[in-house]
Write an enzyme that holds these catalytic residues in place. Structure first.
Site, PDB file in Angstrom:
ATOM      1  N   THR A   1       0.997  -1.039  -0.028  1.00 40.53           N
ATOM      2  CA  THR A   1       0.005   0.052   0.034  1.00 40.53           C
ATOM      3  C   THR A   1       0.731   1.498  -0.238  1.00 40.53           C
ATOM      4  O   THR A   1       1.704   1.473   1.055  1.00 40.53           O
ATOM      5  CB  THR A   1      -0.942   0.122   1.259  1.00 40.53           C
ATOM      6  OG1 THR A   1      -1.711  -1.024   1.092  1.00 40.53           O
ATOM      7  CG2 THR A   1      -1.935   1.127   1.123  1.00 40.53           C
TER       8      THR A   1
ATOM      9  N   LYS B   1       0.966   4.060   8.730  1.00 42.59           N
ATOM     10  CA  LYS B   1       1.480   4.471   7.346  1.00 42.59           C
ATOM     11  C   LYS B   1       0.580   4.618   6.422  1.00 42.59           C
ATOM     12  O   LYS B   1       0.336   5.540   5.778  1.00 42.59           O
ATOM     13  CB  LYS B   1       2.648   3.206   6.972  1.00 42.59           C
ATOM     14  CG  LYS B   1       3.068   3.447   5.822  1.00 42.59           C
ATOM     15  CD  LYS B   1       2.216   2.744   4.511  1.00 42.59           C
ATOM     16  CE  LYS B   1       2.333   1.175   4.748  1.00 42.59           C
ATOM     17  NZ  LYS B   1       1.740   0.677   3.396  1.00 42.59           N
TER      18      LYS B   1
ATOM     19  N   LYS C   1      -7.691   1.053  -2.012  1.00 41.84           N
ATOM     20  CA  LYS C   1      -7.264   0.424  -0.639  1.00 41.84           C
ATOM     21  C   LYS C   1      -7.296   1.443   0.272  1.00 41.84           C
ATOM     22  O   LYS C   1      -7.412   1.276   1.513  1.00 41.84           O
ATOM     23  CB  LYS C   1      -5.957  -0.012  -1.083  1.00 41.84           C
ATOM     24  CG  LYS C   1      -4.973  -0.354   0.132  1.00 41.84           C
ATOM     25  CD  LYS C   1      -5.615  -1.586   0.892  1.00 41.84           C
ATOM     26  CE  LYS C   1      -5.121  -1.945   2.184  1.00 41.84           C
ATOM     27  NZ  LYS C   1      -3.385  -2.752   1.907  1.00 41.84           N
TER      28      LYS C   1
END
Length: 293
Positions: free
Chosen positions: A99, A242, A174
């Site tokens: 990601t 993150k 995502k």
């Protein structure tokens, strides 16, 4: 002829994903930055041939899969010294399961095109359980012909494979997914707190609420872990932080306000500051139980 596959990054997600490819009768070679990790050993025992360098792993590969942590990690394995870009054969397809956000994915794809290397972003959802069972959801951005060619491989690792459009669109979906995961965890932790305060067996609450309108993947899969104070990682707090950073960076030039994202980010950071960076996201409950908030 069977395609030759290389898998770069054999961690919590990458190792079982590579094993699932192997168990579908594909030949898989791999590389991991830290070669002596237990999950790397597990992949090797299953039959994944581990190479000491990225160059050795990718030089003959038709498909190169990447599953590492962050933007700079992806760029390092692709463009760093001895990396994929300098050693992959012409027209190889690079598929990144990490990601990294839409901007990074599109930048990487643009840099690879002059080298005659193809790229798809394919972030995944489903955690370590989904990786082990081959039931991941995989959100793919890239050329449709590349997607169609790669689909049989993706189907060995995931149950729901979705073509989302051009490069970067998989990352966009995502990021939406990670917003839902983060805010769902707030709701789950607060429901667990309410059950405890009302002297209710949390497992009863999980059983009943999972079958109704309040049901969620988090409740069904992580509720029992919270009840048992099991904070072993399926998806680490440092990784969701993150991802929330990428969400906020991607929207930095907009006026959108996401109070749920900000709250979940703050709660995860509380647990990170307690030393819980590598615990699972269900460890958010520690922010409610062990801190003054």
């Amino acid at each position: 002829m069977r395609s030759k596959l290389a898998f770069i990054g054999l961690g919590v997600m990458g190792s079982p994903m590579a094993i699932n490819l192997l168990q579908s009768s594909y030949t898989v070679v791999g590389w991991n930055r830290t070669p002596n990790r237990p999950l790397v050993e597990k992949a090797a025992q299953a039959g994944v041939q581990i190479f000491p360098t990225i160059a050795d792993a990718v030089k003959d590969a038709d498909f190169i899969f990447i599953c590492v942590s962050d933007v700079e990690d992806v760029k390092a394995v692709i463009f760093g010294e001895g990396g994929i870009a300098d050693n992959a054969k012409s027209n190889a397809l690079i598929v990144d399961f990490s990601t990294i956000g839409t901007t990074a994915a599109r930048d990487i794809s643009a840099q690879l095109q002059p080298r005659n290397l193809r790229f798809m972003d394919a972030p995944v959802s489903g955690g370590d359980i989904g990786a082990q069972k081959g039931t991941l959801t995989i959100m793919v951005g890239g050329d449709k012909a590349d997607f169609d060619q790669c689909l049989p491989l993706l189907q060995t690792m995931g149950k729901k494979i979705v073509y989302c459009g051009t490069v970067g669109n998989g990352q966009a979906v995502k990021l939406c997914n990670q917003v839902l995961c983060a805010v769902h965890m707030v709701a789950l932790c607060e429901a667990m707190q309410v059950a405890e305060q009302l002297d209710l067996d949390p497992n009863l609450m999980i059983e009943v609420c999972s079958s109704g309108a309040a049901g969620s993947w988090a409740l069904s899969n992580l509720g029992a872990k919270i009840a048992e104070s099991d904070f072993a990682p399926g998806f680490m707090i440092k990784h969701i932080l993150k991802d929330l950073r990428l969400v906020q960076e991607s929207l930095a030039d907009t006026d959108i306000n996401l109070p749920g994202v900000k709250l979940s980010d703050r709660l995860f950071k509380i647990v990170q500051d307690m030393g819980g960076s590598e615990q699972g996201t269900q460890a958010m409950i520690r922010a409610y139980k062990e801190s003054s908030m």
